[in-house]
Design an enzyme around this catalytic site. Sequence first.
Site, PDB file in Angstrom:
ATOM      1  CE1 TYR A  98     -20.667   5.107   5.463  1.00  0.00           C
ATOM      2  CE2 TYR A  98     -23.070   5.173   5.568  1.00  0.00           C
ATOM      3  CZ  TYR A  98     -21.899   4.934   4.855  1.00  0.00           C
ATOM      4  OH  TYR A  98     -21.970   4.527   3.548  1.00  0.00           O
TER       5      TYR A  98
ATOM      6  CB  SER B 228     -23.894   6.703   1.561  1.00  0.00           C
ATOM      7  OG  SER B 228     -24.879   5.919   2.201  1.00  0.00           O
TER       8      SER B 228
END
Length: 700
Positions: free
Chosen positions: A590, A577
Amino acid sequence: MSDSTPKNRLANLWDDAKAAAMDEPGRLLYRSNLLGSDKRITNYGGGNTSAKVEMADPLTGEPVTVLWVKGSGGDVGTMKLDGFSTLYQDKLEALRGIYKGVEMEDAMVGYLPHCTFNLNPRAASIDTPLHAYLPYAHVDHMHPDAVIAIAATKNSRELTRRIYGEEIGWLPWRRPGFQLGLDLSRFARENPNAKGVVLESHGLFTWGPTARECYETTLRIINRAIEWFEGELSGKPAFGGLVVRAADPQARRAAAAKLMPAIRGFIGGDEKKVGHFDDSPAVLDFVGSRDFEPLAALGTSCPDHFLRTKIRPLVLPFDPATGDLDGLVAALPQAIEDYRAGYAAYYERCRHADSPAIRDPNAVIYLVAGIGMIAFAKDKATARIASEFYVNAINVMRGASGVDTYQGLPEQEAFDIEYWLLEEAKLQRMPKPKSLAGRVALVTGGAGGIGRATAERLMGEGACVVLADIDAGALEEARADFAKRYGSDQVRTVRFDVTDEAAVAAGFADAFAEYGGLDILVSNAGIASAAPIETTELSVWNRNISILGTGYFLVSREAFRLFRRQKLGGNVVFIASKNGLAASPGASAYCAAKAAEIHLARCLALEGAEAGIRVNVVNPDAVLRGSKIWSGEWREQRAASSRLEVDQLEEHYRNRSLLKRSVYPEDIAEGVYFLASDLSAKSTGNILNVDAGNAQSFTR
């Protein structure tokens, strides 16, 4: 199926109401599909059917007789009308005057295009003369196991007479072509009451005045052979009796999962191959029998069989009672090398001055006592079909050896078909393989947006793909969709939680047993969470680290273990990501997990390089469409953190990017394909951002 049809007989599936609504070519197709629907009648791609139809000549309008016959390379069970060649019957008859003998038989194939009716582009097959010169409107040429079992015996002529009397004749072995067509013509002329003929070591021809009568004759003749063998073999042990009992199903599959990657590693250096495992009762009866090895050494009989399976299989000696799989794996290099040497010697013994160069000398079929049969070929469908053909060969050997002496096709005859110049020309016309042909990929999170788009991109380039996901319903939906569009051979599913060590190992083993190994791992399973650090629960932190850190470690470790055993290199692509490079407030769990993921990839790139294992990363950002992590709380949390309504998110992220463009799952899939393919063969340890441009995530 008729209730009066005995269990083991072929049922008459003809429907008069359906057939009445069809024209003659339609009834030919209907008959063909019915015959091809049962492998006891003919194997995939085997056999052919024809009809001589009165039609109007497109130039003159005058009525002419047109031979409709299955074209080159088709399959009677699945073909459509465009699978038939159409030829002027009078022009085919004229070819008799050109033919001067067997020495010009191959040259006659070049005349078939001159007989084409209505500019039909479907190439005529080498079997066209076999249909053209029989004086019957409808002809079937099938490869039923029960009849080939008669044709492959030492005394096949006498057995044919004993079973069929004068109704079915017999012709000695001859390679398909113009001369065999003339032989059949002469037989029909001399035996006007016959309904068909058995071709030694080959198959069955039957005929009739209508499509239905031809179809029913074919069924009746095959059923008579099935019935006769049932009586003759009743009470007799197959193949001399069982001497090696099969391992239990779980142990057989575990053995296949261990053996197949080892075999693949030895044979897949020049061309990647995909495997197929078969432990059906017919196979286990054969590989566990007393006569297994001597029968296997004789090779197959029907040309269609050995064109798919090579002249003979590789027998791998194994005693499931000892269970020494490590010993079997250790013996593989010598067994495979011995097979290659034997194949090369076969080529040298039989080659002609103009024979094509020797082809791949590796076995296609591998037989293991107590375990089953393994097949390897250029793709899954070819491996599966080769396996099915060898099951046909097993059925033939069961019948033939039970009533007489089984005989394979003579070695020189087998070679002359395998290395036939016409067969070589056909191979040269085959389309170039796709870029990922022969490769196997496993995609975690494969039922979700990015995973599913990635699987589709890889399948589109010829890869076989194993979809791994925790969502059983989504997995089945994705599998059914891909099977419909790409074929059921191209896709498999395994359900596992990437954080469960035992489940990951079992899922990978299942994939190995399905396809024989692995080339590409796309680690994509993911979650997302957003909360300020002071309100982030430990369970949320642990879940992020578990799935995005531990999960990526576990699947990578399993892939690395396999890659090192295969010794064919490998490819790992992580879906990370933008947040793994660019800090983001309110999403520390995250972001930290994604950063760990990226650094794990860097470490693995260092570890895998000496073994040819490449590891790279694709970094997406804001892929809203189809992504599971954007359904539920994460979407609301991201919208709230930016003080937006949920339906404003996509426009927000698009405008935030440098290129002002939205990012979709198929964009990520394109990046994965690049890193998983030979296009990036000299790249490892890299990060490819697919985020429409974000200065914060520029790598430095």
